[in-house]
Design an enzyme around this catalytic site. Structure first.
Site, PDB file in Angstrom:
ATOM      1  N   ASP A 294      -5.889 -11.285  14.991  1.00 47.42           N
ATOM      2  CA  ASP A 294      -6.324  -9.896  15.046  1.00 47.42           C
ATOM      3  C   ASP A 294      -6.576  -9.446  13.606  1.00 47.42           C
ATOM      4  O   ASP A 294      -6.085 -10.059  12.647  1.00 47.42           O
ATOM      5  CB  ASP A 294      -5.285  -9.003  15.727  1.00 47.42           C
ATOM      6  CG  ASP A 294      -5.905  -7.681  16.199  1.00 47.42           C
ATOM      7  OD1 ASP A 294      -7.021  -7.354  15.749  1.00 47.42           O
ATOM      8  OD2 ASP A 294      -5.271  -6.977  17.005  1.00 47.42           O
TER       9      ASP A 294
HETATM   10  C1  BGC Z   1      -7.747  -4.607  17.494  1.00 44.59           C
HETATM   11  C2  BGC Z   1      -8.502  -5.711  18.208  1.00 44.59           C
HETATM   12  C3  BGC Z   1      -9.957  -5.664  17.815  1.00 44.59           C
HETATM   13  C4  BGC Z   1     -10.071  -5.779  16.311  1.00 44.59           C
HETATM   14  C5  BGC Z   1     -11.492  -5.759  15.810  1.00 44.59           C
HETATM   15  C6  BGC Z   1      -8.024  -4.597  16.000  1.00 44.59           C
HETATM   16  O1  BGC Z   1      -7.521  -3.437  15.429  1.00 44.59           O
HETATM   17  O2  BGC Z   1      -6.365  -4.748  17.722  1.00 44.59           O
HETATM   18  O3  BGC Z   1      -8.348  -5.579  19.589  1.00 44.59           O
HETATM   19  O4  BGC Z   1     -10.664  -6.681  18.466  1.00 44.59           O
HETATM   20  O5  BGC Z   1      -9.385  -4.682  15.720  1.00 44.59           O
HETATM   21  O6  BGC Z   1     -12.051  -4.497  15.934  1.00 44.59           O
END
Ligand code: BGC
Length: 710
Positions: A294
């Protein structure tokens, strides 16, 4: 005194229960484990083999890796700036392009010309695998047509919805492991059948936003400087029986990617956790795709790649906002011997090569990306294209209709017949005064979007709605055709005006719209409705003894048309709660996921009778059947579920059951569905003795019982 009849039509909400802000301790009901059993010191990454399904793609990947320099390999597994949410490196001399990674679970994020799909929790409320698959397929098609290689979607059990205060519960499906597994499987199949690769997220034990990472917004519950990742301490019985289930189904469906989460698991960052990534995901589940971090989940170079991570996102992009993770730092770790080059080779085969080749994208790439969602990287020629298909609108409306869940219908207040005077009250019935664009509208936090009808929760899962049919628009349109009078107030706190409107119009029906917005990064501080929705309901109900409450919360139905069709009885509501609603917080133990009354929801027909059930015990899958009769006069659509003790292990939806008609619902059960995890033997086992099977309409309405002896 006038008696007040409240009719509740909920449009999916995540509601009621407590949240622990400290360490999450999950159940260890057999008392068999200690935490130290769960996270042994070392679990080396098992090398990818391609498994049975991806053997040919794996051989091609292996041949490509053999021709690469160390820098090229590291470049491929490190994220870079580009047009999409995430962008891989390329090795052009070998024909490997930059791959585009884009959010999110309800459609292509931050781009115009796409559909805002109903959230995961909304489609779960339909309890309909076909609809879940169709949503996945239509969504996957839009990702592919926008040039996305890897969709950052779906949420397959992280969060599972352990706490109703969780800001992101709407992105997932059921707050139940089995239900989430079924929805994860159908969604991933649908999306990948359309050509895009999926990312099952967030692995694992990611159940709260509070203290998830130091990048929290200012309105988060804790101040930013104390937001170090919380540890979800999970014994491996709860891990297997609850939190892993959805991911196991995602792997079984063939997901190309799994995204590791922000939290720690048993004291180790999830993206560096060798036990959960190497031992559980890659060894036990034999996952052959890529483990992706993530954004901000990588805290070190060597520990993460040795702990099983295959690709660092956003890597060295975004001006190092999340740190500069991997890239040159990883090359140094390899040169100094902290990381072996063979682990890097293995990571490149896991991601991106084998999934990219096996998906067919290496030979048939999606069209070029023409937009730019990355605020750092400004592409001169960025523009969107419209990839929506006409039939997708009908699908979205159907999901809206089929997910509307009728909680209470006193004296048959619904469906509405031709009311003379209708009062429509509440900001949620109308348009957002600032619209869906502008400001951060193309980005991820539509915080102003909570004063018109609520279409989706906020955060990286937000998708720009191309059109919104408000409930007012849809109801007003029908009212005109019935020659009804309609008086609407969209200001939630103009109590005097509201009271006068409802009373002076002598409305025979008042429909009050209330909502509860939830978003990523912020857990809900309370479980109350927004803008004093409770006071609004009371004000309206005091003036009209036939008040209908429509709740839009968390993961609402987006279309006003769908709501109108249910209110006026064109379709009978057939949605059921995909989560639990309690009467008060006291009903919930502080540290468990509750299960009562899960799966509840009425229809316009009278309660059907299910009069017998049989179990066929031959080869797997075993079959449980139940006969269901519609004893009412309306068309009846209801999902059924059955529970061995408290576990949901099957559901079926009988569409369009005519009055008097009897049909058989069939539930196919795998051996796994009867099994529990033994922490002593570290395997699944079928408990000895009788297992009671119950079939019914919800966890509080179980009509049939039979037993199955192991
Ligand atoms: C989120 C993810 C997301 C990623 C990219 C993160 O803050 O937890 O679910 O895919 O950002 O935007």
């Amino acid at each position: 005194m006038r008696s007040t009849v409240l009719t509740l039509l909920t449009v999916t909400l995540s509601y009621f229960v407590a949240l622990s802000l400290g360490v999450i301790l999950l159940r260890d009901d057999a008392g068999l484990t200690t935490l130290s059993d769960n996270s042994p010191e070392t679990w080396p990454a098992p090398n990818a083999t391609g498994g049975n399904a991806w053997t040919a793609a794996f051989s091609r990947a292996q041949a490509l890796v053999a021709q690469m320099t160390l820098e090229e390999k590291v470049n491929l597994i490190t994220g870079h700036d580009g047009r999409c949410t995430g962008n891989t490196g390329a090795v052009e001399r070998l024909g490997i392009p930059v791959l585009c990674l884009n959010d999110g679970p309800a459609g292509v994020g931050r781009v115009l010309g796409v559909s805002q799909f109903p959230a995961g929790q909304t489609v779960a409320a339909t309890w309909d695998r076909d609809l879940i698959y169709q949503r996945g397929h239509a969504m996957g098609q839009e990702f592919y047509d926008q040039g996305v290689n890897i969709a950052l979607s779906p949420v397959t059990g992280g969060p599972l919805g352990r706490s109703p205060r969780g800001g992101r519960n709407f992105e997932g499906f059921f707050d139940d492991a089995y239900g989430t597994g079924e929805a994860a499987y159908a969604t991933i199949k649908g999306m990948q059948d359309a050509g895009v690769l999926t990312t099952a997220k967030h692995f694992i034990g990611y159940e709260q936003e509070t203290s998830r990472n130091p990048y929290a917004p200012s309105d988060a519950i804790d101040p930013t400087d104390v937001q170090v990742p919380i540890s979800s301490n999970i014994d491996n019985k709860a891990l297997h029986e609850l939190y892993l289930w959805g991911f196991a189904e995602a792997v079984r469906a063939g997901t190309g990617y799994v995204m590791c989460s922000y939290n720690e698991v048993n004291g180790t960052h999830a993206c560096a956790n060798a036990y959960t990534q190497n031992n559980i995901l890659k060894d036990e589940l034999n996952f052959q795709g890529g483990i992706m971090s993530d954004w901000g989940g990588v805290w070190s170079d060597a520990e993460t790649i040795n702990g099983g991570l295959d690709i660092s996102m956003p890597g060295v992009a975004l001006l190092g906002y999340f740190g500069l993770m991997w890239g040159d730092g990883l090359v140094s770790s390899i040169e100094s011997g902290l990381v072996s080059e063979s682990r890097v080779d293995d990571a490149v085969r896991h991601s991106p090569l084998t999934p990219w080749i096996s998906s067919g994208q290496a030979d048939n790439p999606p069209p070029a990306v023409t937009y730019n969602v990355n605020p750092i990287f400004v592409a001169e020629d960025a523009h969107w294209r419209d990839v929506r298909k006409i039939e997708t609108m009908a699908l979205i409306r159907q999901i809206g209709e089929d997910s509307a869940t009728l909680l209470k219908n006193v004296d048959g207040a619904l469906p509405l017949h031709a009311p003379k005077v209708l009062a429509i009250i509440g900001a949620d019935a109308g348009a957002n005064e600032l619209g869906a664009l502008g400001g951060q509208g193309t980005n991820e936090y539509p915080t102003w979007n909570i004063n018109g009808t609520l279409t989706l929760g906020g955060g990286s899962g937000w998708v720009i709605p191309p059109t919104i049919v408000t409930p007012y628009e849809a109801i007003n349109y029908r009212a005109r055709r019935m020659n009804s009078q309609v008086y609407a107030v969209f200001n939630d706190t103009a109590y005097d005006v509201i009271a006068q409107t409802v009373t002076n119009s002598m409305a025979d029906v008042a429909i009050v719209f209330v909502s509860a917005f939830t978003e990523e990064s912020v857990d809900r501080a309370t479980l109350y409705l927004d803008r004093d929705g409770e006071a609004l309901i009371e004000t309206v109900a005091a003036g009209c003894n036939n008040t209908i409450v429509v709740i839009h919360a968390g993961a609402p139905v987006l279309s006003g048309d769908a709501i109108a069709n249910v209110l006026f009885g064109d379709v009978s509501p057939s949605g059921k709660l995909p989560y639990t609603i309690g009467h008060s917080l006291d009903e919930y133990p502080p540290n468990t996921i509750s299960d009562d009354p899960f799966g509840y929801g009425l229809s316009y027909s009278t309660v059907y009778e299910a009069d017998n059930s049989t179990i066929q015990k031959t080869n797997e899958p075993f079959e449980v059947t139940a006969q269901v009769t519609n004893t009412g006069t309306s068309l009846h659509r209801k999902p059924l579920s059955w529970y061995p003790w408290i576990w949901l292990r099957g559901f079926d939806k009988l569409r369009a059951l005519s009055p008097g008609e009897t049909r058989t619902a069939t539930f196919a059960l795998r051996r796994k569905d009867f099994s529990l995890w033994s922490t002593e033997r570290q395997l699944w086992y079928v408990p000895e003795g009788d297992i009671q099977l119950q079939v019914g309409a919800s966890s509080t309405k179980l009509y049939l019982t039979s037993s199955w002896s192991s």
